[in-house]
Design an enzyme around this catalytic site. Structure first.
Site, mmCIF file in Angstrom:
data_model
loop_
_atom_site.group_PDB
_atom_site.id
_atom_site.type_symbol
_atom_site.label_atom_id
_atom_site.label_comp_id
_atom_site.label_asym_id
_atom_site.label_seq_id
_atom_site.Cartn_x
_atom_site.Cartn_y
_atom_site.Cartn_z
ATOM 1 N N ARG A 104 0.962 -1.121 0.084
ATOM 2 C CA ARG A 104 0.160 0.019 0.035
ATOM 3 C C ARG A 104 0.936 1.288 -0.063
ATOM 4 O O ARG A 104 0.684 2.383 -0.618
ATOM 5 C CB ARG A 104 -1.075 0.042 1.269
ATOM 6 C CG ARG A 104 -2.017 0.972 1.015
ATOM 7 C CD ARG A 104 -1.989 2.212 1.787
ATOM 8 N NE ARG A 104 -1.482 2.018 2.845
ATOM 9 C CZ ARG A 104 -0.353 3.046 3.427
ATOM 10 N NH1 ARG A 104 -0.019 4.052 2.840
ATOM 11 N NH2 ARG A 104 -0.221 2.772 4.726
ATOM 12 N N SER A 152 8.341 15.914 11.942
ATOM 13 C CA SER A 152 6.918 16.627 12.162
ATOM 14 C C SER A 152 6.885 17.957 12.125
ATOM 15 O O SER A 152 6.059 18.750 12.154
ATOM 16 C CB SER A 152 6.631 16.101 13.928
ATOM 17 O OG SER A 152 6.316 14.808 13.848
ATOM 18 N N GLY A 251 -0.640 19.677 1.462
ATOM 19 C CA GLY A 251 -1.834 19.214 0.913
ATOM 20 C C GLY A 251 -1.821 17.829 0.161
ATOM 21 O O GLY A 251 -2.715 16.841 0.261
ATOM 22 N N LEU A 253 0.188 15.607 1.616
ATOM 23 C CA LEU A 253 0.057 14.559 2.532
ATOM 24 C C LEU A 253 -1.424 14.259 3.297
ATOM 25 O O LEU A 253 -1.678 13.104 3.511
ATOM 26 C CB LEU A 253 0.766 15.032 3.877
ATOM 27 C CG LEU A 253 2.326 15.142 3.818
ATOM 28 C CD1 LEU A 253 3.023 15.896 4.975
ATOM 29 C CD2 LEU A 253 2.892 13.669 3.959
ATOM 30 N N GLU A 377 3.475 10.141 7.942
ATOM 31 C CA GLU A 377 2.360 11.016 7.550
ATOM 32 C C GLU A 377 1.683 11.682 8.664
ATOM 33 O O GLU A 377 0.434 11.662 8.853
ATOM 34 C CB GLU A 377 1.663 10.615 6.490
ATOM 35 C CG GLU A 377 2.615 9.910 5.087
ATOM 36 C CD GLU A 377 1.713 9.394 4.308
ATOM 37 O OE1 GLU A 377 0.542 9.684 4.096
ATOM 38 O OE2 GLU A 377 2.286 8.588 3.327
#
Length: 399
Positions: A104, A152, A251, A253, A377
């Site tokens: 995935r 982050s 955007g 992410l 993410e």
């Protein structure tokens, strides 16, 4: 209103206790079944060995096959992309991650990060040059945002792009980049004198290297790399013209996180169904362990969280298809579904007992993969703060 007579009710399906399949259209089911069959044929017979070996052999061939079934950039329109709905893309992610999170991830990075960045923020030249070949799986893409010291907090990135005449010269490093060492094109984000900009970087450009990261205990059947940019010279046209500041990468992410909301439920579904089958056949004290109260309590709790998560994913997909999905709602889904998926996998492991740690069963593989999915993410903490800020009317606790 009177209740429907029990004789007219459909039978109870332990694998779909809420009847969520009724929410899907015939086209939705066709997409789901196509991806499920592909994973059954091409991934499931080999994935345990790939995971144990820590490699994804034949990744370029797999990418071409995924392109052939329309799974790459499938929710994008034009340029050879399938133009599928958000719900259909989500169903594909669920089936892919039901096989393995690494598969995935290959599809998500290709479609929701690299291709989406070009499709949403690129020039017409970028789109025509790259998207058809990426949709077909002929070119693999990667997305360079995270750095060794900045995950982050992407605003603190140190990769820098400096103007030199009409060219740009990039220097810096990116870390934990899926598909990096097999990519033909990289979307790289860098600081400039005018803020953060995105660049389309052919990976054969001099000064670009992508050493593979090894010694991973999670996402082992996935290519993970570092990107090293050493005086990488690009023409002015390499800049993504519609992306300025963090709005561009964030955007992208959001689009990728949406796929994780579905995908994590795929890993959870595999573990739940494995535990359910095991509980029906494994005997202790003279009868199947599924007949004991504590095992049934575990199975019931797993089923509740799994199917609540799928229902949440479907709801968010419908909102995305209607153009009404907010980033905070994606954070809601990513936070809940990955966290619950890990708990489902851990509970499934207890039902399997010692067999739960064996690669003869998929449970431990999914559990360790989800430890990475939990972090990438957007960590748990970041999504909690996104929701916290929204819930408190904009009080920012990030700094």
């Amino acid at each position: 209103m009177s209740a429907t007579p029990s004789s007219k009710l459909p039978p109870f399906d332990p694998r779909d206790p809420l009847g969520l399949d009724d929410l899907l259209t015939d086209e939705d089911r066709a997409v789901r079944d196509t991806v499920r069959q592909w994973t059954a044929d091409r991934v499931l017979p080999h994935i345990a060995q790939w995971y144990e070996d820590g490699e994804l052999p034949g990744i370029r061939e797999l990418a071409r096959e995924l392109g052939a079934i329309g799974a790459l950039g499938m929710s994008l329109t034009g340029y050879g992309c399938a133009g599928a709905s958000a719900v259909q893309y989500g169903l594909a992610c669920l089936e892919l991650e039901a096989a393995d999170s690494g598969i995935r991830s290959l599809v998500s990075v290709q479609g929701s990060l690299a291709m989406y960045a070009i499709w949403r923020f690129g020039s017409e030249e970028h789109k025509r040059q790259w998207l058809p070949r990426m949709a077909a799986g002929e070119v693999i893409g990667c997305f360079g945002l995270t750095e060794p010291d900045h995950g982050s907090d992407p605003a603190g990135m140190r990769t820098y792009a400096k103007r030199d005449g009409s060219d740009w010269v990039l220097n810096g490093r990116k870390m934990w980049i899926t598909n990096g060492s097999v990519a033909g094109v990289a979307v790289v984000w860098a600081q400039t004198d005018d803020g953060i900009r995105g660049f389309v970087v052919p990976t054969d450009t001099p000064g670009f290297t992508a050493p593979e990261i090894t010694h991973k205990w999670s996402l082992r059947a996935s290519v993970t790399s570092e990107l090293v940019l050493d005086d990488v010279r690009l023409p002015a046209a390499a800049v993504l013209p519609e992306a300025k500041g963090l709005r561009g990468p964030l955007g992208c992410l959001s689009h990728a996180r949406y796929g994780i909301v579905w995908g994590s439920m795929g890993a959870a579904r595999t573990c739940f169904e494995t535990a359910l089958d095991y509980a029906r056949t494994r005997e202790q004290f003279g009868r199947p362990i599924g007949g004991f109260q504590l095992t049934q309590a575990k199975l019931a709790d797993m089923a509740v969280e799994l199917h609540k998560g799928i229902l949440l994913a479907h709801h968010l997909g419908m909102r995305m298809d209607a153009g009404r999905l907010r980033p905070e709602q994606i954070s809601f889904g990513k936070l809940n579904n990955v966290r619950e998926a890990i708990e489902i996998c851990r509970t499934a492991r207890t039902i399997l007992g010692a067999n739960g740690i064996s690669l003869e069963y998929p449970v431990m593989r999914h559990a360790t993969n989800l430890e990475s999915v939990l972090t990438y993410e957007g960590t748990v903490e970041m999504h909690q703060l996104v929701l916290g800020k929204a819930l408190t009317g904009g009080l920012d606790a990030f700094r």
